[in-house]
Write a protein that holds these residues in place. Structure first.
Motif, mmCIF file in Angstrom:
data_model
loop_
_atom_site.group_PDB
_atom_site.id
_atom_site.type_symbol
_atom_site.label_atom_id
_atom_site.label_comp_id
_atom_site.label_asym_id
_atom_site.label_seq_id
_atom_site.Cartn_x
_atom_site.Cartn_y
_atom_site.Cartn_z
ATOM 1 N N ARG A 93 0.832 -1.213 0.000
ATOM 2 C CA ARG A 93 0.000 0.000 0.000
ATOM 3 C C ARG A 93 0.866 1.262 0.000
ATOM 4 O O ARG A 93 0.492 2.277 -0.599
ATOM 5 C CB ARG A 93 -0.902 -0.025 1.239
ATOM 6 C CG ARG A 93 -1.714 1.239 1.459
ATOM 7 C CD ARG A 93 -2.572 1.140 2.712
ATOM 8 N NE ARG A 93 -1.793 0.769 3.893
ATOM 9 C CZ ARG A 93 -1.079 1.626 4.604
ATOM 10 N NH1 ARG A 93 -1.027 2.912 4.258
ATOM 11 N NH2 ARG A 93 -0.413 1.219 5.673
ATOM 12 N N MET A 94 2.025 1.190 0.648
ATOM 13 C CA MET A 94 2.904 2.358 0.701
ATOM 14 C C MET A 94 3.605 2.616 -0.635
ATOM 15 O O MET A 94 3.958 3.749 -0.958
ATOM 16 C CB MET A 94 3.959 2.158 1.790
ATOM 17 C CG MET A 94 3.377 1.939 3.180
ATOM 18 S SD MET A 94 4.683 1.607 4.382
ATOM 19 C CE MET A 94 3.724 0.868 5.723
ATOM 20 N N LEU A 95 3.799 1.560 -1.413
ATOM 21 C CA LEU A 95 4.541 1.677 -2.664
ATOM 22 C C LEU A 95 3.647 1.914 -3.876
ATOM 23 O O LEU A 95 4.071 2.541 -4.851
ATOM 24 C CB LEU A 95 5.351 0.399 -2.906
ATOM 25 C CG LEU A 95 6.463 0.112 -1.903
ATOM 26 C CD1 LEU A 95 7.004 -1.296 -2.115
ATOM 27 C CD2 LEU A 95 7.586 1.123 -2.049
ATOM 28 N N THR A 96 2.429 1.403 -3.823
ATOM 29 C CA THR A 96 1.559 1.432 -4.998
ATOM 30 C C THR A 96 1.397 2.814 -5.613
ATOM 31 O O THR A 96 1.435 2.948 -6.849
ATOM 32 C CB THR A 96 0.177 0.830 -4.639
ATOM 33 O OG1 THR A 96 0.370 -0.530 -4.255
ATOM 34 C CG2 THR A 96 -0.767 0.890 -5.825
ATOM 35 N N PRO A 97 1.213 3.893 -4.811
ATOM 36 C CA PRO A 97 1.031 5.209 -5.440
ATOM 37 C C PRO A 97 2.176 5.635 -6.356
ATOM 38 O O PRO A 97 1.975 6.393 -7.306
ATOM 39 C CB PRO A 97 0.908 6.158 -4.230
ATOM 40 C CG PRO A 97 0.403 5.300 -3.120
ATOM 41 C CD PRO A 97 1.054 3.967 -3.343
ATOM 42 N N GLU A 98 3.386 5.144 -6.081
ATOM 43 C CA GLU A 98 4.544 5.524 -6.894
ATOM 44 C C GLU A 98 4.620 4.751 -8.207
ATOM 45 O O GLU A 98 5.421 5.094 -9.080
ATOM 46 C CB GLU A 98 5.837 5.311 -6.100
ATOM 47 C CG GLU A 98 5.958 6.205 -4.889
ATOM 48 C CD GLU A 98 5.902 7.680 -5.249
ATOM 49 O OE1 GLU A 98 6.679 8.112 -6.129
ATOM 50 O OE2 GLU A 98 5.079 8.400 -4.662
ATOM 51 N N PHE A 99 3.812 3.708 -8.355
ATOM 52 C CA PHE A 99 3.891 2.876 -9.553
ATOM 53 C C PHE A 99 2.585 2.850 -10.343
ATOM 54 O O PHE A 99 2.372 1.964 -11.153
ATOM 55 C CB PHE A 99 4.302 1.446 -9.177
ATOM 56 C CG PHE A 99 5.752 1.328 -8.803
ATOM 57 C CD1 PHE A 99 6.727 1.232 -9.786
ATOM 58 C CD2 PHE A 99 6.140 1.347 -7.479
ATOM 59 C CE1 PHE A 99 8.069 1.134 -9.450
ATOM 60 C CE2 PHE A 99 7.479 1.249 -7.131
ATOM 61 C CZ PHE A 99 8.455 1.146 -8.118
ATOM 62 N N THR A 100 1.724 3.830 -10.117
ATOM 63 C CA THR A 100 0.526 3.912 -10.947
ATOM 64 C C THR A 100 0.933 4.355 -12.352
ATOM 65 O O THR A 100 1.997 4.965 -12.559
ATOM 66 C CB THR A 100 -0.471 4.931 -10.383
ATOM 67 O OG1 THR A 100 0.155 6.219 -10.351
ATOM 68 C CG2 THR A 100 -0.914 4.544 -8.971
ATOM 69 N N VAL A 101 0.089 4.047 -13.328
ATOM 70 C CA VAL A 101 0.374 4.444 -14.711
ATOM 71 C C VAL A 101 0.543 5.965 -14.791
ATOM 72 O O VAL A 101 1.430 6.474 -15.492
ATOM 73 C CB VAL A 101 -0.755 3.960 -15.647
ATOM 74 C CG1 VAL A 101 -0.563 4.518 -17.045
ATOM 75 C CG2 VAL A 101 -0.805 2.434 -15.678
ATOM 76 N N ARG A 102 -0.274 6.701 -14.049
ATOM 77 C CA ARG A 102 -0.207 8.171 -14.085
ATOM 78 C C ARG A 102 1.126 8.670 -13.547
ATOM 79 O O ARG A 102 1.763 9.554 -14.145
ATOM 80 C CB ARG A 102 -1.357 8.745 -13.257
ATOM 81 C CG ARG A 102 -1.437 10.269 -13.271
ATOM 82 C CD ARG A 102 -2.671 10.765 -12.533
ATOM 83 N NE ARG A 102 -2.684 10.305 -11.152
ATOM 84 C CZ ARG A 102 -2.025 10.899 -10.161
ATOM 85 N NH1 ARG A 102 -1.289 11.976 -10.411
ATOM 86 N NH2 ARG A 102 -2.097 10.430 -8.930
ATOM 87 N N ARG A 103 1.584 8.100 -12.429
ATOM 88 C CA ARG A 103 2.875 8.524 -11.862
ATOM 89 C C ARG A 103 4.034 8.157 -12.790
ATOM 90 O O ARG A 103 4.956 8.955 -12.988
ATOM 91 C CB ARG A 103 3.088 7.864 -10.496
ATOM 92 C CG ARG A 103 2.233 8.412 -9.377
ATOM 93 C CD ARG A 103 2.732 9.756 -8.870
ATOM 94 N NE ARG A 103 1.966 10.214 -7.738
ATOM 95 C CZ ARG A 103 2.329 10.052 -6.475
ATOM 96 N NH1 ARG A 103 3.446 9.427 -6.190
ATOM 97 N NH2 ARG A 103 1.565 10.512 -5.502
ATOM 98 N N ILE A 104 3.976 6.952 -13.325
ATOM 99 C CA ILE A 104 5.067 6.497 -14.200
ATOM 100 C C ILE A 104 5.141 7.344 -15.469
ATOM 101 O O ILE A 104 6.229 7.594 -16.002
ATOM 102 C CB ILE A 104 4.884 5.002 -14.544
ATOM 103 C CG1 ILE A 104 5.066 4.146 -13.279
ATOM 104 C CG2 ILE A 104 5.871 4.569 -15.618
ATOM 105 C CD1 ILE A 104 6.406 4.277 -12.589
#
Length: 389
Positions: A93-104
């Motif tokens: 859960r802590m890492l997922t926001p950094e690997f969303t398609v939008r962030r990438i």
């Protein structure tokens, strides 16, 4: 000199394809006992539907470390692949926001610049060139280093450690030592981030989740991201390039920018560079394809076999970039579906067309039979790819 162990059927390849023995097992004995390269035996699962069951998060199979790595469990704390829910869920859960398609997507200009810089260097040096050392390995390594906050000048050390720990022909003590060396190195970076968190992912984790994560967990998370972030995409870039060179009509379509997204998905499915993913342990008696697996038994899932299972589609032994399959297992399935999949996809979608456009006459500098494939690595790929143009 220690004799290399016999290669188990789930690791054997015939160039791009799984060996016929593996596909025969899928048809005739879809769940069968096999010897492991690291010693001991496990149930080899080869059908798509059964592997979805094992990976699906039913709570009947555990990812917790076993065998020679069991005593390292505390030291490997934070290494997500060795976690079950709910601890896995907490960390992911802590890492997922950094690997969303939008962030990438924000990384796209930087990845394009890195690809261009390496193509410029290759062109300036002139042919021949080894694509592994000049392109396939450095690009994802630099991307993950910048994203994570790892000094790229340290790459020789962490790349060599990665190679040793993924090589199943190596002595287990040597592989465990390489794991520890990697963790010791990253523990130092974690201490630095604790003292002065930067704008990279380690700094973000310290700032936003520093009270929830201890240093063991931060080190383990960083270790997995660094290892997976360069080894997987690197091998896809080299092996995928060779595959496209063997299929010039499909390479021409990728060069022109047509079907690039579908081409990447088909390469992921067709090559299935991760042989098995992490071994699982049955937590209760389970039956798969009529075979009883007892609680405590080890289970190994063949991803190349699953990705060519007729249940998934027709004529899957053929490479075809016009194919539309969204449910392949190159990134796993379920709870442990690859967190970095959006980043890997973006790197490939940028790198393949750019390489083919820069060098429209790209060709092998050696005979196809001379190209060295990696036989014993946990992640399949090439030792080298000599090219000319």
């Amino acid at each position: 000199m220690t004799q290399a162990p016999e290669i188990p059927p789930h690791i054997r390849r015939d160039k791009f394809a799984p060996v016929p023995d593996l596909l025969r097992l899928r048809d005739e004995q879809p769940v069968t006992r096999v010897k492991l390269a690291v010693g001991g035996t496990a149930w080899l699962v080869t059908r798509y539907s059964d592997i979805r069951e094992v990976f699906g998060g039913s709570g009947r199979f555990s990812n917790a470390p076993i065998g020679p790595f069991r005593e390292q469990n505390e030291g490997r704390s934070g290494f997500l692949l060795g976690y079950d829910a709910p601890e896995h869920t907490r960390l992911r859960r802590m890492l997922t926001p950094e690997f969303t398609v939008r962030r990438i997507r924000r990384l796209q200009p930087r990845i394009e610049a890195i690809v261009t810089e390496h193509l410029d260097a290759i062109e300036q040096a002139g042919p021949p060139a080894d694509l592994v050392t000049t392109f396939a390995l450095p690009i994802p390594s630099l991307v993950i280093c910048e994203l994570l906050g790892v000094p790229y000048e340290d790459r020789d050390g962490f790349q060599e450690n990665a190679k040793v720990r993924l090589d199943m022909s190596r002595d287990m003590d040597e592989r465990v030592a390489a794991v520890q060396q990697s963790r010791d190195y990253l523990a130092g970076l974690v201490r630095t981030a604790r003292a002065d968190p930067g704008e990279d992912m380690l700094g973000m984790l310290v700032r936003e989740h520093g009270d929830e994560l201890d240093d063991h967990e931060l080190t383990g998370v960083a270790d997995l991201l660094l290892l997976a972030g360069h080894e997987t995409t690197s091998n896809m870039l080299s092996l995928g390039t060779l595959l496209l060179l063997r299929h010039p009509v499909q390479a021409a379509a990728v060069r022109s920018g047509e079907l690039v997204d579908q081409a990447v998905e088909e390469m992921l499915r067709y090559l299935s560079i991760v042989h098995t993913g992490v071994f699982r342990t049955a937590l209760e008696d389970v039956e798969l394809s009529g075979q009883r697996i007892a609680a405590g038994d080890l289970v190994v899932c063949s991803l190349p076999s699953a990705n060519r299972d007729p249940a998934l589609g027709q004529d899957l032994g053929t490479f075809d970039i016009t194919r539309k399959i969204s449910a392949h297992m190159a990134f796993g399935h379920g709870l442990h579906h690859c967190l970095g999949a959006p980043l890997a996809r973006m790197e490939m979608k940028i790198a393949y067309p750019a390489l083919l456009r820069r060098f429209p006459n790209l060709a092998l500098a050696v005979g196809y039979e001379e190209v060295p494939f990696r036989s014993f690595s946990f992640i399949y790929g090439l030792e080298a790819l000599p090219l000319t143009w």
